[in-house]
Design an enzyme around this catalytic site. Sequence first.
Site, PDB file in Angstrom:
ATOM      1  CB  SER A 173      -0.915   0.015   1.233  1.00 55.89           C
ATOM      2  OG  SER A 173      -0.144  -0.003   2.423  1.00 55.89           O
ATOM      3  CE1 TYR A 174       3.590   1.618   4.225  1.00 58.32           C
ATOM      4  CE2 TYR A 174       5.904   1.097   3.941  1.00 58.32           C
ATOM      5  CZ  TYR A 174       4.806   1.235   4.756  1.00 58.32           C
ATOM      6  OH  TYR A 174       4.934   0.996   6.106  1.00 58.32           O
ATOM      7  N   GLY A 175       2.722   4.220  -1.390  1.00 61.91           N
ATOM      8  CA  GLY A 175       2.623   4.946  -2.649  1.00 61.91           C
ATOM      9  C   GLY A 175       1.218   5.494  -2.775  1.00 61.91           C
TER      10      GLY A 175
END
Length: 371
Positions: A99-101
């Site tokens: 989920s990073y971004g």
Amino acid sequence: MAFSMATPATHFSCCSSSNETLLSSSTFKPLKIPRLGPTFWPWEKVKMGPLTVSPMGFGTWAWGNQLLWGYEESMDVDLQRTFNLAVDNGINLFDTADSYGTGRLNGQSEKLLGKFIRQYKGNKRIKDNIVIATKFAAYPWRLTPGQFVKACKSSMERMQIDQIGIGQLHWSTANYAPLQEQALWDGLVAMYDKGLVQAVGVSNYGPKQLVKIYEYLKARGVPLCSAQVQFSLISMGENQREIKTICDSLGIRLISYSPLGLGMLSGKYSPTKLPRGPRAILFRQILPGLEPLLRSLKEIAQKRSKTVPQVAINWCICMGTVPIPGVKTVKQAQENLGSLGWRLSTGELLQLEYAARASPRKMIQNVFQTR
């Protein structure tokens, strides 16, 4: 050579006269300070389940996050230099998440990490020993073990790797979707059994849920390797203490994320000098109440010829955790590396704990943290 930090611990009751008031309080419960012999250097390793990792890893939450960390794709060249510097200096643990971004850059952190590993031109043995710990979000549409395994495979595709070091459940759904929880646990079992990950871990699990998942996985022949929790001098409440005790007793490695409190313990900010973006709102509320702690950090840093972040990160290491401070620049990586190779004394650890307790403000806990 691998050093285990799961060593005997003790309660320290010694103090200076200035701390008598704190000690006289019936609510005073000193932290357990592990008796650690070695002063860890970056090239030394600690055990994390079946893996050996550097005593400090680096977090990559900022890689692709425009909202909170101001990421721009023009930063990628510097991010790659930062990664190379870290690996060249013995860091082999990198934490990321699917989920990073933000927005169209969702998954960007994993993509960049995979790219930087492929393009690393250093020693092949060092390259092959890099451990990626990625987290899989407990999205509401991930309702079956198969969907969680699919998420794992998607992360592997983004990073272009054949196996993930540690596959982690990003948060528990016990608070709001308890029926989804077991499916996610079964997903961890499946990705481990299929050899997609070398080990499994969790993030944002409170004491009760941590014990439950440990027992559930153990019954299925899957060891729980690690548990990530927000852990720092401004995040060391009863929950963190209990989690640390459980991890020590069960052989789970505690990974401390946000060891600098989103930057509040970086020494860069003050009530009149705030970061840009949403963090400013939080900093405005908390920073004025951290004066006793920041004063002690600066005092020890000056005495040690260290920086405030180096002292704060070293505290996490002395507590027997593996901190994963975030890095965006070569300068930050160089500074964070200075957290290794030395240890705070018992007196300094107690001074920091007293100062933290004397500071009226604490870090707001992650909304996904469970009991």
